[in-house]
Write a protein that holds these residues in place. Structure first.
Motif, short mmCIF file in Angstrom:
data_model
loop_
_atom_site.label_atom_id
_atom_site.label_comp_id
_atom_site.label_asym_id
_atom_site.label_seq_id
_atom_site.Cartn_x
_atom_site.Cartn_y
_atom_site.Cartn_z
N GLN A 65 0.87 -1.18 0.00
CA GLN A 65 0.00 0.00 0.00
C GLN A 65 0.90 1.23 0.00
OE1 GLN A 65 -2.26 0.44 3.60
NE2 GLN A 65 -3.32 2.27 2.88
N LEU A 66 0.69 2.14 -0.93
CA LEU A 66 1.49 3.36 -1.00
C LEU A 66 0.70 4.51 -0.37
CD1 LEU A 66 3.01 3.12 -4.59
CD2 LEU A 66 3.84 2.14 -2.45
N ILE A 67 1.33 5.18 0.57
CA ILE A 67 0.67 6.25 1.31
C ILE A 67 1.41 7.56 1.02
CG2 ILE A 67 0.01 7.08 3.58
CD1 ILE A 67 0.26 4.05 4.46
N PHE A 68 0.72 8.49 0.37
CA PHE A 68 1.27 9.79 0.00
C PHE A 68 0.62 10.87 0.86
CE2 PHE A 68 1.71 7.15 -3.73
CZ PHE A 68 2.94 7.49 -4.25
N ASP A 69 1.39 11.88 1.21
CA ASP A 69 0.87 13.04 1.92
C ASP A 69 1.15 14.26 1.03
OD1 ASP A 69 0.06 15.04 3.61
OD2 ASP A 69 1.32 14.41 5.29
N LYS A 70 0.13 14.76 0.38
CA LYS A 70 0.31 15.84 -0.61
C LYS A 70 0.99 17.08 -0.04
CE LYS A 70 -3.66 14.55 -3.39
NZ LYS A 70 -4.97 14.97 -3.89
N LYS A 71 0.81 17.34 1.25
CA LYS A 71 1.41 18.55 1.81
C LYS A 71 2.94 18.45 1.90
CE LYS A 71 1.03 17.30 6.63
NZ LYS A 71 0.17 17.20 7.74
N ASN A 72 3.51 17.25 1.78
CA ASN A 72 4.96 17.08 1.83
C ASN A 72 5.62 17.06 0.45
OD1 ASN A 72 5.14 16.99 4.65
ND2 ASN A 72 4.58 14.84 4.66
N ILE A 73 4.84 17.21 -0.61
CA ILE A 73 5.39 17.29 -1.96
C ILE A 73 5.96 18.68 -2.16
CG2 ILE A 73 4.83 17.22 -4.43
CD1 ILE A 73 2.61 15.20 -3.73
N SER A 74 7.22 18.74 -2.62
CA SER A 74 7.85 20.05 -2.77
C SER A 74 8.81 20.06 -3.94
CB SER A 74 8.61 20.42 -1.48
OG SER A 74 9.63 19.49 -1.23
N GLY A 75 9.10 21.26 -4.43
CA GLY A 75 10.06 21.43 -5.51
C GLY A 75 9.42 22.12 -6.70
N SER A 76 10.24 22.36 -7.73
CA SER A 76 9.73 22.98 -8.95
C SER A 76 10.25 22.23 -10.16
CB SER A 76 10.09 24.46 -9.01
OG SER A 76 11.48 24.63 -8.91
N ASP A 77 11.52 22.38 -10.51
CA ASP A 77 12.07 21.64 -11.66
C ASP A 77 12.27 20.17 -11.33
OD1 ASP A 77 12.11 23.96 -13.09
OD2 ASP A 77 14.24 24.34 -12.79
N VAL A 78 12.62 19.90 -10.09
CA VAL A 78 12.70 18.54 -9.57
C VAL A 78 11.78 18.51 -8.36
CG1 VAL A 78 14.17 16.78 -8.54
CG2 VAL A 78 15.06 18.22 -10.38
N ILE A 79 10.85 17.58 -8.36
CA ILE A 79 9.85 17.53 -7.30
C ILE A 79 10.12 16.34 -6.39
CG2 ILE A 79 7.40 17.36 -6.78
CD1 ILE A 79 6.84 18.71 -9.43
N LEU A 80 10.18 16.61 -5.09
CA LEU A 80 10.35 15.58 -4.08
C LEU A 80 8.98 15.09 -3.66
CD1 LEU A 80 12.04 13.98 -1.99
CD2 LEU A 80 11.78 15.96 -0.47
N VAL A 81 8.77 13.77 -3.77
CA VAL A 81 7.49 13.17 -3.39
C VAL A 81 7.78 12.05 -2.38
CG1 VAL A 81 5.38 12.06 -4.20
CG2 VAL A 81 6.59 13.66 -5.69
N PRO A 82 7.71 12.36 -1.08
CA PRO A 82 7.91 11.30 -0.10
C PRO A 82 6.65 10.46 0.04
CG PRO A 82 7.66 13.43 0.98
CD PRO A 82 7.57 13.67 -0.49
N PHE A 83 6.84 9.17 0.29
CA PHE A 83 5.70 8.29 0.53
C PHE A 83 6.14 7.09 1.35
CE2 PHE A 83 7.57 6.89 -3.44
CZ PHE A 83 7.48 5.51 -3.42
N ILE A 84 5.17 6.36 1.86
CA ILE A 84 5.43 5.16 2.65
C ILE A 84 4.84 3.97 1.91
CG2 ILE A 84 4.90 3.95 4.81
CD1 ILE A 84 4.84 6.75 6.13
N ALA A 85 5.64 2.90 1.82
CA ALA A 85 5.16 1.62 1.28
C ALA A 85 4.88 0.74 2.49
CB ALA A 85 6.20 0.99 0.37
N LYS A 86 3.62 0.37 2.65
CA LYS A 86 3.20 -0.42 3.81
C LYS A 86 2.91 -1.85 3.36
CE LYS A 86 -0.27 -0.49 7.44
NZ LYS A 86 -1.49 0.17 7.95
N GLY A 87 3.70 -2.78 3.89
CA GLY A 87 3.54 -4.19 3.55
C GLY A 87 2.78 -4.94 4.62
N ILE A 88 3.04 -6.24 4.71
CA ILE A 88 2.33 -7.08 5.67
C ILE A 88 2.88 -6.92 7.09
CG2 ILE A 88 1.81 -9.48 6.27
CD1 ILE A 88 1.89 -10.05 3.21
#
Length: 116
Positions: A65-88
């Motif tokens: 399961q991929l969990i994204f938090d839109k408020k933590n997305i940052s950047g302009s020419d290169v965009i940082l998108v942190p997320f969590i991969a949740k397994g079993i």
């Protein structure tokens, strides 16, 4: 410590000139964060997880399961998108770096964390 690494990477990559469209959609602005998340989601499942066997084994699945938090997305020419991969049994934090100029995506990751 990991934020320092990410900051350095963003600083280096931020000097790359930007191009604007993937499939006719400009995803390098924050109005289109859903499209950007979709692109990363597809890339992660279809291109990365099949090659990252160790991550899949520890997470317990090739489709975590991929969990994204839109408020933590940052950047302009290169965009940082942190997320969590949740397994079993474990989860892992990933950092996708999306380069607007050519649509390429690079990843960095943190440690595995047991689920409680």
């Amino acid at each position: 410590m990991k934020w320092i690494k990410i900051s350095v990477i963003l600083y280096i990559l931020s000097n790359i000139p930007s191009a604007v469209a993937v499939d006719g959609i400009q995803i390098c602005n924050y109005d289109k964060s859903d499209e950007l998340i979709s692109v990363i989601h597809e890339d992660f499942y279809n291109l990365r997880m099949p090659r990252w066997k160790q991550d899949a084994e520890v997470l317990g699945t090739e489709k975590p399961q991929l969990i994204f938090d839109k408020k933590n997305i940052s950047g302009s020419d290169v965009i940082l998108v942190p997320f969590i991969a949740k397994g079993i049994k474990y989860k892992k934090e990933y950092f996708a770096l999306y380069r607007c100029r050519d649509g390429s995506i690079e990843y960095s990751s943190g440690d595995f964390t047991p689920l409680k």
